[in-house]
Design an enzyme around this catalytic site. Structure first.
Site, short mmCIF file in Angstrom:
data_model
loop_
_atom_site.label_atom_id
_atom_site.label_comp_id
_atom_site.label_asym_id
_atom_site.label_seq_id
_atom_site.Cartn_x
_atom_site.Cartn_y
_atom_site.Cartn_z
N ARG A 6 -3.55 0.85 -2.80
CA ARG A 6 -5.00 1.15 -2.81
C ARG A 6 -5.36 2.40 -3.59
O ARG A 6 -6.50 2.52 -4.03
CB ARG A 6 -5.51 1.27 -1.37
CG ARG A 6 -5.25 0.04 -0.50
CD ARG A 6 -5.85 -1.22 -1.06
NE ARG A 6 -5.63 -2.38 -0.18
CZ ARG A 6 -6.08 -3.59 -0.40
NH1 ARG A 6 -6.77 -3.87 -1.50
NH2 ARG A 6 -5.83 -4.58 0.44
N ASN B 62 1.92 4.48 10.59
CA ASN B 62 3.08 5.34 10.32
C ASN B 62 3.20 5.56 8.81
O ASN B 62 2.60 4.85 8.00
CB ASN B 62 4.36 4.79 10.98
CG ASN B 62 4.89 3.54 10.33
OD1 ASN B 62 5.00 3.44 9.11
ND2 ASN B 62 5.22 2.54 11.15
N TRP C 56 -9.06 -3.10 3.81
CA TRP C 56 -8.23 -2.13 4.57
C TRP C 56 -7.48 -2.83 5.68
O TRP C 56 -6.29 -2.59 5.93
CB TRP C 56 -9.17 -1.08 5.16
CG TRP C 56 -8.58 0.25 5.44
CD1 TRP C 56 -7.43 0.53 6.14
CD2 TRP C 56 -9.14 1.52 5.05
NE1 TRP C 56 -7.25 1.88 6.21
CE2 TRP C 56 -8.28 2.51 5.56
CE3 TRP C 56 -10.28 1.91 4.37
CZ2 TRP C 56 -8.53 3.88 5.38
CZ3 TRP C 56 -10.53 3.27 4.19
CH2 TRP C 56 -9.65 4.22 4.68
N HIS D 135 -3.95 -4.55 5.97
CA HIS D 135 -2.72 -3.78 6.14
C HIS D 135 -2.29 -3.88 7.60
O HIS D 135 -2.64 -3.07 8.44
CB HIS D 135 -2.92 -2.34 5.65
CG HIS D 135 -3.11 -2.30 4.16
ND1 HIS D 135 -2.10 -2.02 3.28
CD2 HIS D 135 -4.19 -2.61 3.40
CE1 HIS D 135 -2.54 -2.14 2.05
NE2 HIS D 135 -3.82 -2.49 2.08
N ASN E 211 2.78 2.33 1.62
CA ASN E 211 2.45 1.00 1.07
C ASN E 211 0.95 0.92 0.77
O ASN E 211 0.52 0.45 -0.30
CB ASN E 211 2.87 -0.07 2.07
CG ASN E 211 2.64 -1.49 1.56
OD1 ASN E 211 3.05 -1.83 0.45
ND2 ASN E 211 1.97 -2.32 2.35
N ARG F 222 -26.65 -9.59 14.32
CA ARG F 222 -25.80 -9.05 13.24
C ARG F 222 -25.52 -10.07 12.13
O ARG F 222 -25.04 -9.70 11.05
CB ARG F 222 -24.48 -8.54 13.80
CG ARG F 222 -23.58 -9.65 14.35
CD ARG F 222 -22.24 -9.11 14.74
NE ARG F 222 -21.45 -10.04 15.53
CZ ARG F 222 -20.23 -9.77 15.98
NH1 ARG F 222 -19.67 -8.62 15.72
NH2 ARG F 222 -19.57 -10.65 16.71
N GLU G 102 -12.30 -0.65 16.20
CA GLU G 102 -13.54 -0.54 15.41
C GLU G 102 -14.76 -0.65 16.30
O GLU G 102 -14.74 -1.34 17.34
CB GLU G 102 -13.54 -1.67 14.35
CG GLU G 102 -14.68 -1.57 13.38
CD GLU G 102 -14.62 -2.64 12.30
OE1 GLU G 102 -13.61 -3.38 12.21
OE2 GLU G 102 -15.60 -2.75 11.55
#
Ligand code: FAD
Length: 226
Positions: A187, A176, A77, A80, A182, A160, A87
């Protein structure tokens, strides 16, 4: 509204700005004109812009999603680049004990060569069951080690390191419409990995409610991004 994806994932369309009419008016400003509502002429104009790749008016609508997905889905993801991401930090937050295990029909083999792979369901139930158990056992072991390291006072940013790519993360994704088209072309496609496609399918349904005219022309035009 929250849309669940797989066992632990979700998508929420938190906010959006603009719709089909905003696209029309971003184009019409060239002629110092404005439409007050969406009629036949406006519908036709969106089709014209789409077919002729007049792309910038499609940047008028902007969407913000809250997404919870496994790390390996985020890796795809976040390629892009023409969008913004914030996050959860695994340096500052303790990661919840949740991980993605494919459901029965998603256990698949990979046949062929790069660029021409097909992914086929594992038909043997015993083998599928073993694969599921191996994924679960390994993930549980990783989370057990992680929790132990946290309890021992190890910094989260170090603990982690033992977590697997099927752990869940959460992000805000602001994008946007042009860039979102796209994303959907790439995807929500049979070439995309099934797991990210499941998210893209739900996103496409949400976006279609906001910009139905644009999505109709996008599909009629072979899903070519303007
Ligand atoms: C089925 C599939 C398989 C993939 N396999 C791989 C893989 O094996 N390895 C891998 O690394 N990636 C892989 N990718 C990721 C792919 O290469 C893209 O990085 C990803 O799909 C994002 O697409 P994008 O660059 O068009 O999107 P964005 O980054 O959002 O860019 C949108 C558009 O902006 C323009 N743009 C953005 N940045 C630039 C720039 N720096 N220069 C010029 N134009 C720019 C381009 O027109 C681009 O299409 C795969 C993607 C898919 C869908």
């Amino acid at each position: 509204m929250i849309k669940r994806v797989h066992e632990h994932g979700h998508i929420v369309l938190e906010a959006y700005m603009g719709g089909d009419l905003a696209i029309v008016n971003n184009a019409r400003v060239s002629f110092d004109q404005e439409s007050l509502e969406l009629g036949e002429a406006e519908d036709g104009l969106i089709g014209f812009l789409m077919r002729n790749k007049h792309g910038s008016p499609f940047e008028a609508p902007v969407f913000r999603f809250d997404v919870k997905a496994p790390l390996f889905v985020f890796r795809e993801w976040q390629r892009h680049r023409i969008s913004s991401f914030n996050e959860v930090s695994a340096r500052y937050s303790v990661i919840e004990d949740e991980f993605y295990v494919p459901e029965r029909d998603y256990i698949r083999t990979q046949v062929g060569k790069p660029g021409a792979y097909t992914f086929e369901r594992v038909e043997d139930d015993e083998e599928a069951d073993l694969i599921t158990r191996l994924i679960s056992t390994t993930s549980n072991l990783s989370f057990g080690t992680y929790n132990r390291l946290i309890e021992d006072g190890v910094a989260k940013e170090i603990a982690r390191l033992v977590l697997p790519v099927n752990m869940y993360s959460r992000m805000k994704w602001t994008v946007n419409l042009r860039s979102l088209l796209n994303f959907l072309a790439l995807r929500n496609s049979e070439h995309a990995q099934r797991e990210i496609r499941d998210y893209a399918i739900e996103i496409e349904k949400m976006v279609t409610e906001v910009v139905p005219v644009t999505m109709r022309h996008f599909n009629d035009n072979g899903r070519i991004v303007p």
